[in-house]
Design an enzyme around this catalytic site. Structure first.
Site, short mmCIF file in Angstrom:
data_model
loop_
_atom_site.label_atom_id
_atom_site.label_comp_id
_atom_site.label_asym_id
_atom_site.label_seq_id
_atom_site.Cartn_x
_atom_site.Cartn_y
_atom_site.Cartn_z
N SER A 117 5.72 116.68 46.57
CA SER A 117 4.96 115.84 47.49
C SER A 117 3.99 116.67 48.31
O SER A 117 4.24 117.86 48.59
CB SER A 117 5.92 115.13 48.43
N TYR A 141 12.05 115.01 54.86
CA TYR A 141 11.59 114.69 53.50
C TYR A 141 10.73 115.82 52.93
O TYR A 141 10.98 116.31 51.83
CB TYR A 141 10.80 113.38 53.50
N LYS A 145 11.62 118.47 49.74
CA LYS A 145 10.79 118.68 48.55
C LYS A 145 10.44 120.17 48.37
O LYS A 145 10.41 120.68 47.26
CB LYS A 145 9.52 117.84 48.64
#
Length: 325
Positions: A117, A141, A145
Site C-alpha cells: 500500500s 495499517y 504493510k
C-alpha cells in the site's frame, strides 16, 4: 499448476482472479468472507473458505492445488479504523503474512506477489513519490504493510541457498476505483467512490472534506487507479516471478499526476447525470495536500499504464454498483 489468491472474493482480489483466469494461470481462492462476497467468486474457480491465519489450511491448499505461487491480497485494509483496532490489524496483516510464508516454505512454493500500500509512505512531503521515498507510515495499517514487505525481504534472504528460494515483489497502490467486471464493485464504507455512489443512490449530497488545501482547486490530490489496471499488474508480476526474470522488491502503481477530489466530483456529475454541488466539510486531521506516485518502474517491468480516463473510472464503478441493485 495454480496461483493461490488470498482475499480472492474481495473487490480487488476478485479482479485479480478474473485477470489470472483470462491469462490461463488457474486461480484458486482462499477467503474467510469477512469482507469478501460469494457473488464475486467466478463459476468454476476453486474456493477455500477459511482464514489465512490457519497454517494447516493454507499449506494444504498450496499442496492440493500444486501451487506455483501466491498473490496475497487478503488483509484488514482500513487505515483509519486500524488506529482504533491495532491488534486486529496486526493479527490479520502481519500474522497472516507470516503464516502464508511459513506454509509456502513447508510446501516448497517459492513465488509471492504481495499487495502492499501507499500507506507505507505516510505523509511523504514530496511532490512525486518514488520507490525509494522514505517510509513513514502514519497508521497501524501502513505499518503492517511495511512489516509485510520486510518479512518478504528477510525470508528471501533466509532461503537464498535452499531448494526453493523465495522470489517476491510488493505492489504499492493508492486509491483503487472503478470496475472491470459488471458483477464486482467496491463495497468498502471508507473509500471515496462508494461513499459518493451510496449518497447519490440515497438522494443525499456528497461531501468534500476541506477545500483550502495548497492545490490548484483547493481540494487534495491523490492517485486514483483503475482496478482493472491493478489486477493486470498483479498478473504480470506473477508471470515474471514464475519465469525467473529479474524483478524489483517493490513497485509503486501510481498515475504520475493524480486527480483532485473536485475533479472526481465533477466526473461524478458528468457520468451519473445527477447534478449536485458537494457540501464542504472540515479537513480530516493529517490529510496531506497531495500524494502522487510515479509508475515508471512498473511501466518498465509490469506493463503498467493508466488505461482509463477519470470518466471511465467513474462510469465502470457506477454501472457495477447499480447492477448490484
Amino acid at each position: 499448476m495454480s496461483w493461490i489468491v488470498t482475499g480472492g472474493a474481495g473487490y480487488i482480489g476478485a479482479h485479480v482472479v478474473r485477470a489470472l483466469a483470462t491469462a490461463g494461470l488457474s486461480p484458486v481462492i482462499i477467503d474467510d468472507l469477512s469482507s469478501g462476497q460469494t457473488s464475486f467468486i467466478p463459476e468454476g474457480v476453486p474456493f477455500v473458505n477459511g482464514t489465512i491465519l490457519d497454517r494447516e489450511l493454507v499449506e494444504k491448499t498450496l499442496r492440493d492445488h500444486n501451487a506455483e505461487g501466491v498473490i496475497h491480497v487478503a488483509g484488514f485494509k482500513y487505515a483509519g479504523v486500524s488506529v482504533q483496532r491495532p491488534l486486529h490489524t496486526y493479527a490479520q496483516n502481519v500474522d497472516g503474512t507470516r503464516v502464508i510464508l511459513e506454509a509456502m516454505e513447508a510446501a516448497g512454493v517459492r513465488n509471492i506477489v504481495f499487495s502492499s500500500s501507499a500507506a507505507v509512505f505516510g505523509t511523504p512531503g514530496v511532490a512525486l513519490v518514488v520507490e525509494e521515498t522514505a517510509k513513514k507510515p502514519a497508521s497501524p495499517y501502513g505499518e503492517s504493510k511495511l512489516i509485510g514487505e520486510w518479512m518478504l525481504r528477510d525470508q528471501a534472504t533466509a532461503t537464498a541457498d535452499s531448494e526453493a528460494p523465495l522470489r517476491h515483489t510488493s505492489l504499492r497502490y493508492f486509491n483503487v476505483v472503478g470496475s472491470a467486471d459488471p458483477t464486482v464493485y467496491d463495497v468498502s464504507p471508507h473509500n471515496l467512490f462508494p461513499i459518493v455512489f451510496e449518497a447519490l443512490l440515497a438522494g443525499k449530497t456528497p461531501r468534500i472534506n476541506g477545500d483550502d488545501y495548497d492545490t490548484e482547486d483547493g481540494t487534495n490530490v491523490r492517485d486514483y487507479v483503475h482496478v482493472g489496471d491493478i489486477a493486470a499488474a498483479h498478473v504480470e508480476a506473477a508471470k515474471r516471478l514464475a519465469s525467473g526474470a529479474s524483478i524489483e522488491a517493490a513497485y509503486n502503481l501510481g498515475s504520475g499526476d493524480g486527480l483532485s477530489v473536485k475533479q472526481i466530483m465533477d466526473a461524478m456529475v458528468r457520468v451519473t447525470g445527477i447534478d449536485f454541488t458537494p457540501e464542504i466539510g472540515p479537513r480530516r486531521a493529517g490529510d496531506p495536500d497531495r500524494i502522487v506516485a510515479t509508475g515508471e518502474l512498473a511501466a518498465r517491468d509490469l506493463d503498467w499504464k493508466m488505461r482509463y480516463s477519470v470518466d471511465e473510472m467513474v462510469r465502470t464503478g457506477w454501472d457495477a454498483r447499480r447492477n448490484a441493485g
